[in-house]
Write a protein that holds these residues in place. Structure first.
Motif, PDB file in Angstrom:
ATOM      1  N   LEU A  70      39.489  32.981  45.649  1.00  0.00           N
ATOM      2  CA  LEU A  70      40.716  32.829  43.617  1.00  0.00           C
ATOM      3  C   LEU A  70      41.163  35.336  44.023  1.00  0.00           C
TER       4      LEU A  70
ATOM      5  N   ARG B 276      44.829  29.874  35.606  1.00  0.00           N
ATOM      6  CA  ARG B 276      44.574  30.002  36.393  1.00  0.00           C
ATOM      7  C   ARG B 276      44.406  28.272  37.144  1.00  0.00           C
TER       8      ARG B 276
ATOM      9  N   GLU C 171      42.582  34.207  31.254  1.00  0.00           N
ATOM     10  CA  GLU C 171      44.270  34.561  32.028  1.00  0.00           C
ATOM     11  C   GLU C 171      43.530  33.879  33.212  1.00  0.00           C
ATOM     12  N   VAL C 172      42.708  33.917  33.439  1.00  0.00           N
ATOM     13  CA  VAL C 172      42.277  33.810  35.680  1.00  0.00           C
ATOM     14  C   VAL C 172      41.434  32.185  34.777  1.00  0.00           C
TER      15      VAL C 172
ATOM     16  N   GLU D  33      46.733  34.762  47.018  1.00  0.00           N
ATOM     17  CA  GLU D  33      45.515  34.485  47.981  1.00  0.00           C
ATOM     18  C   GLU D  33      45.877  34.064  49.687  1.00  0.00           C
TER      19      GLU D  33
ATOM     20  N   VAL E 156      37.516  40.729  34.587  1.00  0.00           N
ATOM     21  CA  VAL E 156      36.183  39.701  35.369  1.00  0.00           C
ATOM     22  C   VAL E 156      36.976  40.843  36.674  1.00  0.00           C
ATOM     23  N   SER E 157      37.778  41.254  37.241  1.00  0.00           N
ATOM     24  CA  SER E 157      37.185  42.368  38.229  1.00  0.00           C
ATOM     25  C   SER E 157      36.237  43.530  37.708  1.00  0.00           C
TER      26      SER E 157
ATOM     27  N   ASP F 190      44.410  43.663  43.994  1.00  0.00           N
ATOM     28  CA  ASP F 190      44.080  42.189  44.088  1.00  0.00           C
ATOM     29  C   ASP F 190      42.992  41.855  44.302  1.00  0.00           C
TER      30      ASP F 190
ATOM     31  N   GLU G 143      42.204  41.840  34.380  1.00  0.00           N
ATOM     32  CA  GLU G 143      43.149  39.974  34.345  1.00  0.00           C
ATOM     33  C   GLU G 143      41.670  39.942  33.289  1.00  0.00           C
TER      34      GLU G 143
ATOM     35  N   ILE H 225      42.086  38.144  42.336  1.00  0.00           N
ATOM     36  CA  ILE H 225      42.487  38.332  40.490  1.00  0.00           C
ATOM     37  C   ILE H 225      42.553  39.882  40.395  1.00  0.00           C
ATOM     38  N   CYS H 226      43.247  40.290  39.845  1.00  0.00           N
ATOM     39  CA  CYS H 226      44.237  40.929  39.400  1.00  0.00           C
ATOM     40  C   CYS H 226      43.227  42.342  38.322  1.00  0.00           C
TER      41      CYS H 226
END
Length: 243
Positions: free
Chosen positions: A148, A162, A158-159, A114, A196-197, A121, A154, A150-151
């Motif tokens: 946050l 974390r 997975e998110v 971060e 998510v991305s 990311d 992802e 994120i990759c």
């Protein structure tokens, strides 16, 4: 309206000296402690955010000697700005906007990713929210917003893992949380398999704070003292002019 009450303040320094200084109230968020402490920082008006951080470090106990600080502008539980170190404090308004200083270090709460996200990311805003049944299910944000990284590729599953580790939420409570991509206060609920991305591809939005990952759950946290600074004024948001 007229009043026969005279209000006054006892100064600790001569008025001519005070006129060249600016006092900012900064809420300090420790990396591992829940307590939030508000510090008054008084510096010459031509000082910068870097000077604020230097002064604040003399007043707080950091989680690590190498921990760095960043100063954010928060309003109604949304992050609107990360102040650059060179920004002058003279025009910063802490009456409506809460100034939050937080640690940026390699801990379980603030991952190194971060602090320095790679080109693959994306740093997204994450906010807590509930729906108000009395106001047509309108979204109400609460709690502490955060960033946050994120990759690409992802999934939400997975998110979520974390986020749970970051916030240290027990399994039983966390299983009740819902996750949504929110743009302009409209939630689009996500499934564990969603990438998510892929939801954060648009950049032509009014501000990054209007496009975020929302965590829907009950607000069970005790009210912190500094929240009074955000809510003591009217519900109207100050107007900001962009050049």
């Amino acid at each position: 309206q007229t009043s026969d009450i005279l209000y006054y303040e006892v100064l600790d320094i001569p008025l001519p000296e005070l006129q060249f200084l600016k006092t900012l109230k900064v809420a300090f968020h420790h990396a591992t402690k829940e307590e939030v402490v508000i510090h008054s920082i008084r510096l010459p008006k031509n000082s910068t955010i870097a000077d604020v951080i230097i002064d604040l470090k003399t007043k707080v106990d950091l989680s690590s000697p190498t921990a760095e600080l960043r100063v954010l502008e928060v309003f109604y539980h949304k992050i609107y700005k990360i102040f650059p170190l060179h920004e002058k404090i003279e025009n910063i308004n802490d009456q409506y906007w809460t100034l939050r200083a937080e640690e940026v270090c390699k801990t379980n709460d603030v991952p190194e990713e971060e602090k320095n996200p790679s080109q693959h990311d994306r740093l997204i805003h994450v906010y807590h929210f509930t729906k108000d049944p009395l106001q047509n299910q309108q979204i109400q944000n609460f709690g502490d917003p955060f960033f946050l990284a994120i990759c690409e590729g992802e999934t939400l599953a997975e998110v979520k893992g974390r986020i749970q580790r970051k916030l240290q939420v027990p399994d039983e409570e966390f299983s009740k949380w819902k996750f949504a991509f929110i743009s302009m206060n409209r939630p689009d609920y996500l499934q564990d398999s969603d990438v998510v991305s892929a939801r954060f591809q648009r950049r032509d939005v009014y501000g990054a704070w209007e496009q975020y990952l929302g965590l829907e759950h009950t607000d069970t946290a005790p009210k912190r003292a500094y929240t009074a600074n955000q809510n003591r004024h009217t519900h109207e948001k100050p107007v900001r002019i962009y050049n």
